[in-house]
Design an enzyme around this catalytic site. Structure first.
Site, PDB file in Angstrom:
ATOM      1  N   SER A  94       0.843  -1.201   0.000  1.00 34.02           N
ATOM      2  CA  SER A  94       0.000   0.000   0.000  1.00 34.02           C
ATOM      3  C   SER A  94       0.879   1.253   0.000  1.00 34.02           C
ATOM      4  O   SER A  94       1.981   1.243   0.553  1.00 34.02           O
ATOM      5  CB  SER A  94      -0.862  -0.042   1.266  1.00 34.02           C
ATOM      6  N   PRO A  95       0.408   2.345  -0.597  1.00 31.79           N
ATOM      7  CA  PRO A  95       1.217   3.569  -0.615  1.00 31.79           C
ATOM      8  C   PRO A  95       1.552   4.048   0.795  1.00 31.79           C
ATOM      9  O   PRO A  95       0.679   4.090   1.654  1.00 31.79           O
ATOM     10  CB  PRO A  95       0.320   4.585  -1.332  1.00 31.79           C
ATOM     11  N   GLN A 105       1.431   6.611  -7.116  1.00 30.08           N
ATOM     12  CA  GLN A 105       0.225   7.282  -6.624  1.00 30.08           C
ATOM     13  C   GLN A 105       0.432   8.784  -6.790  1.00 30.08           C
ATOM     14  O   GLN A 105       1.354   9.354  -6.213  1.00 30.08           O
ATOM     15  CB  GLN A 105      -0.029   6.950  -5.153  1.00 30.08           C
ATOM     16  N   TYR A 164      -7.158  15.046   1.034  1.00 29.03           N
ATOM     17  CA  TYR A 164      -6.307  15.864   0.163  1.00 29.03           C
ATOM     18  C   TYR A 164      -7.189  16.506  -0.904  1.00 29.03           C
ATOM     19  O   TYR A 164      -8.422  16.425  -0.849  1.00 29.03           O
ATOM     20  CB  TYR A 164      -5.155  15.013  -0.402  1.00 29.03           C
ATOM     21  N   ARG A 197      -7.947   5.804  -5.526  1.00 28.86           N
ATOM     22  CA  ARG A 197      -8.145   5.518  -4.084  1.00 28.86           C
ATOM     23  C   ARG A 197      -9.173   6.492  -3.528  1.00 28.86           C
ATOM     24  O   ARG A 197      -9.059   7.699  -3.735  1.00 28.86           O
ATOM     25  CB  ARG A 197      -6.822   5.642  -3.324  1.00 28.86           C
ATOM     26  N   ARG A 223       1.235  -1.186   6.923  1.00 24.90           N
ATOM     27  CA  ARG A 223       2.135  -1.361   8.073  1.00 24.90           C
ATOM     28  C   ARG A 223       2.812  -2.722   8.125  1.00 24.90           C
ATOM     29  O   ARG A 223       4.006  -2.801   8.465  1.00 24.90           O
ATOM     30  CB  ARG A 223       1.390  -1.034   9.368  1.00 24.90           C
TER      31      ARG A 223
HETATM   32  C1  LIG Z   1       3.652   5.572   7.259  1.00 23.32           C
HETATM   33  C2  LIG Z   1       2.411   5.562   6.428  1.00 23.32           C
HETATM   34  C3  LIG Z   1       2.329   6.413   5.337  1.00 23.32           C
HETATM   35  C4  LIG Z   1       1.192   6.401   4.528  1.00 23.32           C
HETATM   36  N1  LIG Z   1       1.164   7.158   3.397  1.00 23.32           N
HETATM   37  C5  LIG Z   1       0.129   7.030   2.518  1.00 23.32           C
HETATM   38  C6  LIG Z   1       0.163   7.642   1.242  1.00 23.32           C
HETATM   39  O1  LIG Z   1       1.129   8.265   0.855  1.00 23.32           O
HETATM   40  N2  LIG Z   1      -0.915   7.500   0.445  1.00 23.32           N
HETATM   41  C7  LIG Z   1      -2.006   6.775   0.823  1.00 23.32           C
HETATM   42  O2  LIG Z   1      -2.970   6.667   0.069  1.00 23.32           O
HETATM   43  N3  LIG Z   1      -2.045   6.150   2.018  1.00 23.32           N
HETATM   44  C8  LIG Z   1      -0.999   6.247   2.856  1.00 23.32           C
HETATM   45  N4  LIG Z   1      -1.019   5.548   4.040  1.00 23.32           N
HETATM   46  C9  LIG Z   1      -2.168   4.695   4.360  1.00 23.32           C
HETATM   47  C10 LIG Z   1      -1.885   3.250   3.954  1.00 23.32           C
HETATM   48  O3  LIG Z   1      -1.712   3.096   2.563  1.00 23.32           O
HETATM   49  C11 LIG Z   1      -3.020   2.325   4.413  1.00 23.32           C
HETATM   50  O4  LIG Z   1      -4.208   2.696   3.754  1.00 23.32           O
HETATM   51  C12 LIG Z   1      -3.243   2.365   5.909  1.00 23.32           C
HETATM   52  O5  LIG Z   1      -2.011   2.375   6.605  1.00 23.32           O
HETATM   53  C13 LIG Z   1      -4.049   1.148   6.387  1.00 23.32           C
HETATM   54  O6  LIG Z   1      -3.400  -0.042   6.052  1.00 23.32           O
HETATM   55  P1  LIG Z   1      -2.598  -0.950   7.138  1.00 23.32           P
HETATM   56  O7  LIG Z   1      -3.573  -1.254   8.221  1.00 23.32           O
HETATM   57  O8  LIG Z   1      -2.182  -2.160   6.347  1.00 23.32           O
HETATM   58  O9  LIG Z   1      -1.440  -0.144   7.629  1.00 23.32           O
HETATM   59  C14 LIG Z   1       0.116   5.570   4.868  1.00 23.32           C
HETATM   60  C15 LIG Z   1       0.201   4.745   5.980  1.00 23.32           C
HETATM   61  C16 LIG Z   1       1.332   4.723   6.751  1.00 23.32           C
HETATM   62  C17 LIG Z   1       1.395   3.777   7.921  1.00 23.32           C
END
Ligand SMILES: Cc1cc2nc3c(=O)[nH]c(=O)nc-3n(C[C@H](O)[C@H](O)[C@H](O)COP(=O)(O)O)c2cc1C
Ligand SMILES: Cc1cc2nc3c(=O)[nH]c(=O)nc-3n(C[C@H](O)[C@H](O)[C@H](O)COP(=O)(O)OP(=O)(O)OC[C@H]3O[C@@H](n4cnc5c(N)ncnc54)[C@H](O)[C@@H]3O)c2cc1C
Length: 756
Positions: A402-403, A480, A561, A609, A704
């Site tokens: 994921s981004p 992204q 955003y 997204r 994560r």
């Molecule tokens: C450190 C970090 C940076 C993130 N940056 C972005 C981002 O740049 N773009 C985005 O769409 N989501 C971003 N997210 C959200 C994640 O892509 C994801 O949707 C969210 O962490 C939930 O997934 P998880 O439970 O697997 O961590 C970020 C999450 C984390 C933890």
């Protein structure tokens, strides 16, 4: 309590006669029986003698019958169960007063303790509603609880019938044996089907006759019977989900359905009631005072109840929304039904019925690859490792990194950090790696550390990363693209998140002058010229992304955003054609998509997204709005929706939990008919496989978990014994050792031996 202390004087007051009861059979699990046995072996043994056992679940759907095994239920007649408990209570010296209606508690004033277990419509609870503060949620479907002499003794049976009357024409039955000659037969349908079929105008007899006609193919000429003749009207009900803020008041305590209900589709209301009774009796004997006993009881039981209610809610909603699943293939439909409560996972199903699960995995692989697997021993791979295709992008598996913003760019240029970070994750086995939100202009960055794609240096740095991924791995890589809008000019992620910079802030713009929070800048309302400029910036970034070699583009329309701020009514207060209704709020995001699509090669897919909920109720984007958003995006040709949620308002009250955003993906995928990615607290292989197999998403994003383990997918493959995952050649020795260790761990787990 009488068992614990024969000195207690206990009186049970019941409005019915001893042999009256509403409803037919109930199912109980072995676990509940064990609890009963520990509390009172005599009644437990009697109940066990009354049980009818069965192991299978059969699903009748679209002319097919899917049958899986290993589910282990037992059923008993409600009447029989009550009579066993009544006889036992009487034998122990409990006084039973039948045919006594409790109108108020005045006559019982002198009692030390009043246990109010007067059911889901508890009068005691409603009389003292101001102290118990009940929350009653009237659920959407209609059901009628019937019985039949038709045998359903080989399986718990679900029967889905399409009556062919309009769009809401499906009706279904939950049928199970509870004594040798009688089975429960609960008929359920949506309110609209109920009206379409005229049930709202029928007597109880008329409704039963109509159900007999609908389910004639499964009743073998047997009648359907009611024992709810005492109910006025048609006997159709809506299930009431009951929660109470408090369970006790002075010497009165709520128990069973009076305190909390669990939907009949998880068959656990009786279990909850019995186990709560056991706990209450226990604490009244072990705690020093009655208030202390009530406190323990509530602390202990509330957790159990909430856990079950959460599973019950998933299950209730599955049936309420079942019409969205009628497009699924029978194999996937059945899988979705079996896993509806999210209590049963892929591996649980394997333990219950390996052959059935392997059949389902074979089906999944065959529809993913378009190739039939050879007959004979199972060769199907876990769903997570099946390929997926979007336009001409072929993914080797369903796992997506994921981004994730890294905040390590210098003036928008990705650095060696990004090369190493993304390359490691591409080496780690995921099918697709998505870059962090990469901004189309310097002022479109979230923080000074965000990556960009608005200068030749950016393009060159991204190309280096993409080239590495393509040369050294078989992962695909997407970029992204985003613009921070009202959430720009903030500190790095590990500083104060979303807070303005100490110095060097830049001007923000957004759809309307609505600040992210009182401490953030108020953005300037965008003019049409600003929108034109942003569109051209996206087009320029798209062209650079193409030249850098990215396989897919993801447009970031989530998390508050710029584009997300246009979509949400919380942040878009415009009065021109870009504000107002959802269609108007989507106008700029859709225009932007069209120009980007025109600049991006036809062979390459685009993902969008979205935040499928603002988590602020009907004031913001709701999951139903998200369906409309996805519909509009699908109409424009978007290939896949990446279904995230929230981060759009400081007032959001998200409901977190395991896979908490996956229901939004499920809904969009199956109501709109578009591919989706699920994301959010998905941490285990088992989750990934369940989500895919049940058709809740086509790809699964993990964020994560990939920070903690870049090799998440390769490690998962080793644990699953799946040997076709590609490891980088220099790492093959590591792979071999890992597979050996995984195989050994498996053997020792099976034999229970510890190896030194
Ligand atoms: C450190 C970090 C940076 C993130 N940056 C972005 C981002 O740049 N773009 C985005 O769409 N989501 C971003 N997210 C959200 C994640 O892509 C994801 O949707 C969210 O962490 C939930 O997934 P998880 O439970 O697997 O961590 C970020 C999450 C984390 C933890
Ligand atoms: C369609 C359906 C199917 C179900 N299937 C299952 C299943 O398979 N497995 C399972 O575990 N659970 C099942 N349940 C849930 C289960 O029936 C309840 O959770 C369980 O009966 C709760 O027990 P209780 O003693 O709290 O309430 P109840 O069983 O409702 O008992 C309350 C009693 O209080 C009496 N009463 C109420 N008000 C008064 C009054 N004012 N004066 C005197 N007496 C009064 C009533 O007559 C009744 O006997 C199902 C429920 C439904 C609706």
């Amino acid at each position: 309590m009488k068992l614990r202390d024969p000195g207690h004087e206990i009186v049970v007051v019941e409005r019915n006669r001893p042999y009256d009861t509403f409803g037919w059979g109930v199912v109980l699990s072995d676990e509940t029986l064990a609890n009963l046995k520990a509390a009172d072996p005599v009644s437990a043994a009697e109940i066990a003698r009354g049980f009818v056992y069965w192991d299978d679940i059969a699903t009748h759907y679209r002319g097919t019958v899917a049958r899986s095994s290993g589910h282990g239920f037992c059923g008993i007649g409600r009447k029989r169960l009550l009579n066993i408990l009544q006889d036992r209570a009487r034998a122990l010296g409990v006084e039973l007063q039948f045919e006594t209606e409790i109108e108020g508690l005045e006559p019982y004033k002198g009692c030390d303790l009043i246990v109010a277990c007067d059911g889901a419509n508890s009068k005691v609870r409603s009389t003292l509603a101001h102290v118990f503060r009940p929350d009653i949620d009237v659920r959407r479907t209609k059901y009628i609880w019937l019985g039949t002499h038709q045998k359903f003794d080989d399986a718990f049976t679900f029967i889905f019938e399409e009556t062919g009357k309009g769009p809401g024409g499906w009706i279904w039955a939950h049928a199970y044996q509870f004594e040798p000659e009688t089975a429960t037969f609960i008929v359920e349908c949506s309110e609209s089907t109920w009206r379409n079929l005229g049930f709202d105008r029928m007597s109880q007899e008329g409704a039963i006759a109509a159900c007999e006609r609908i389910f004639a193919g499964n009743l073998g000429g047997n009648r359907l019977m009611t024992n709810a003749r005492h109910l006025r009207g048609s006997a159709w009900l809506n299930f009431n989900r009951v929660l109470c803020e408090s369970w006790s008041h002075e010497n009165i305590v709520l128990m069973g359905d009076a305190a909390a209900t669990a939907h009949f589709s998880v068959g656990s209301g009786t279990k909850l009631a019995l186990e709560s009774a056991i706990a209450l009796a226990e604490y009244l004997h072990t705690e020093p005072t009655m208030p202390a006993a009530f406190r323990r009881y509530e602390e202990d039981r509330r957790t159990q109840v909430l856990r079950l209610q959460s599973a019950a809610r998933n299950s209730t909603e599955w049936f309420e929304d079942v019409e969205r699943y009628f497009g699924l293939d029978p194999v996937q439909f059945n899988y979705s039904l079996l896993t509806r409560s999210q209590r049963i996972s892929h591996e649980n199903l394997r333990q219950r019925d390996k052959a059935w699960l392997e059949g389902a995995e074979t089906w999944f692989e065959e529809q993913a690859t378009g190739h039939k697997l050879p007959p004979g021993p199972n060769t199907a791979r876990p769903p997570m490792f099946t390929p997926f295709r979007l336009r001409e992008m072929h993914l080797k598996n369903r796992v997506v990194v994921s981004p994730m913003a890294q905040y390590k760019a210098v003036d928008g240029t990705p650095t060696d950090w990004h090369l190493v970070h993304l390359a490691e994750r591409a080496k780690g086995g995921a099918g697709l790696v998505v870059t962090e939100m990469t901004c189309v202009s310097p002022e479109g960055r979230i923080t000074p550390g965000c990556t960009g794609l608005y200068a030749p240096a950016h393009e060159a740095a991204w190309k280096r990363i993409v080239d590495f991924v393509h040369a050294e791995t078989d992962a695909r890589i997407a970029i992204q693209l985003g613009h921070s809008g009202p959430k720009g000019s903030t500190q790095l992620g590990w500083e104060e998140m979303d807070a303005p910079l100490d110095e060097g802030n830049w001007e923000l713009m957004g759809p309307s002058p609505v600040a992210w929070s009182p401490s953030n800048q108020i953005p300037r309302e965008m003019t049409h010229a600003d929108m034109d400029r942003v569109r051209s910036q996206y087009v320029a970034a798209t062209r650079m992304a193409e030249r850098a070699g990215f396989d897919m583009l993801e447009l970031h329309y989530a998390h508050g955003y710029l584009l997300s701020a246009f979509i949400s009514p919380l942040t878009n207060r415009r009065h021109d054609e870009y504000g107002g209704s959802l269609d108007s709020r989507m106008r700029f995001p859709l225009e932007l998509y069209r120009t980007v699509r025109a600049a991006w090669p036809a062979a390459k897919p685009i993902s969008v997204r979205i935040s499928a909920s603002d988590w602020v109720g009907s004031r913001g984007i709701t999951p139903a709005d998200a369906v409309e958003i996805a519909r509009l995006l699908k109409r424009e040709g978007v290939d896949i929706i990446d279904v995230s949620a929230g981060q759009t308002s400081v007032e959001a009250r998200p409901v977190y939990g395991r896979m908490f955003q996956t229901p939004f993906s499920d809904r969009i995928r199956n109501e709109v008919g578009i591919a989706t990615m699920a994301v959010g607290n998905i941490t285990e292989v088992d989750h990934v496989n369940s989500i895919l197999m049940a058709g809740r998403a086509d790809l699964v994003c993990l964020a994560r978990p990939h920070l903690a383990d870049p090799y998440w997918t390769l490690h998962a493959a080793a644990r699953a014994g799946y040997t076709d995952a590609t490891w980088p050649k220099p790492y093959l020795a590591g792979r071999d050792q890992l597979y050996r260790l995984a195989a050994r761990a498996e053997t020792s787990a099976e034999t229970g031996t510890e190896r030194v």
